[in-house]
Enzyme design. Sequence first.
Site, mmCIF file in Angstrom:
data_model
loop_
_atom_site.group_PDB
_atom_site.id
_atom_site.type_symbol
_atom_site.label_atom_id
_atom_site.label_comp_id
_atom_site.label_asym_id
_atom_site.label_seq_id
_atom_site.Cartn_x
_atom_site.Cartn_y
_atom_site.Cartn_z
ATOM 1 C CD GLU A 174 -2.992 -1.046 2.294
ATOM 2 O OE1 GLU A 174 -2.880 -0.148 3.160
ATOM 3 O OE2 GLU A 174 -3.911 -1.873 2.313
ATOM 4 C CD GLU A 364 -3.553 -5.748 4.174
ATOM 5 O OE1 GLU A 364 -4.462 -4.990 4.571
ATOM 6 O OE2 GLU A 364 -2.347 -5.465 4.252
#
Length: 454
Positions: A174, A364
């Site tokens: 991320e 995720e």
Amino acid sequence: MAAWQDSAGGFPQFPPDFVWGVATSAYQIEGAPNIDGKGPSVWDTFAHLPGKIVDGQTGDVACDHYHRWEQDLDLIADLGVDAYRFSVSWPRILPSGNGAVEPRGMDFYDRLVDELLDRGIAAYLTLFHWDLPQACEDRGGWLVRQTAEEFAEYAGLLGERLGDRVAAWITLNEPFVHSSFGYSWGVHAPGRTLGLAVYPVVHHLLLGHGLAVQALRTAGVSGGIGITHNLSPVIPADPTDSADVAAAGALDAYYNRHWLDPILIGREPAGMRDYYQGSDLSCVRDGDADIIAEPPDFLGVNYYNPQAVKAPGPGNPMGFALTRIEGVPRTGFDWPIVPSGLAELLTGLQRDYGDALPPIYLTENGSSWPDEPASDGRVHDTARIDCLDSHLRALHAAMQAGVDVRGYFAWTFVDNFEWADGFTQRFGLVRLDLDSQSRIPKDSYDFYRSIVSR
């Protein structure tokens, strides 16, 4: 119809070689910040600044995974998953961010990988999950090219040591969140507040990814190499309003495409550099685009919820204003629960990138709830089970539509330090008791075990 597709109305059947896993990250679970030669990370520093973390909590102990890793691996093995996604703490390997390797840190991850393999679990290793060595930050952090170069050095060292045993390598987790929360708005480590003047951070994170891919391939690693992005479909508040539609395009470019296009198609979205007002653009050098576009073997996607936007008001330089998605349930984090957004995201990626899109892993997906044990000592987290069930069905729908998804990693294995929110948000399939450090598998743990054993 493929044999794995659901035709009986029950839970969908996934391919027999589909990878089921759980995910964690180093700072969120390891603790032991000053043990065995580890250097400080930006999160070790930031979490001790007054007012930065809810209730003044830190990751100094977290889940004490550094000392309890064998117990944790046994619980992961009992879950029956195929793979474990974890991150390595860069300052545990290189306390100064570069230079001499700390052998005790390297040995820790060497043992971890071996013990995973002994339990029949594949290692999916993330090189950077936001815990930059403080020494790198002191030299300029991701604002300077040196950090990208040192990241590649670190990647190469791990590749040489673990490259024959790690199934998959994820360079960055991320990077959008790290650049925006950590450098634009200051709510995450390292706590800088540069606003839109963060183009060098964006560029050097992407460059670091490309250099790390090259370093891992030079080291001869046997596993695939990719990157993980948090991605969201963007919804205009009023799809019939051209200003809201333009705002959705602006957020999509900022949040999604600026992180995907350079890697997958070798160029930034048009006008992106102009967007980062006040940034020093001299960080870009000839040849950088080719390094960033080093072809990945897979794309990691983290999905939690869509983003809704409307046209910005006066004085808003962002080009969009976030707005609330109404009429849907919300998690304990107040995030909207929109499983259909996952299918929309994945099919949109396939539509937009076509043959340039590598195989996808959902690295995720999860939800936070205020879990408490019931009188029987169990955690009956029905809401989390419902979220898992609905999102897996949406994932299956995207696969039926032709998206090449190879695996799913539930976030997260155990309740952990949730960054600026401390321990107030619980995402785990296993409950952590902060005082005793005991682990209590929740009902969602049993539900997920029943899914992966199908």
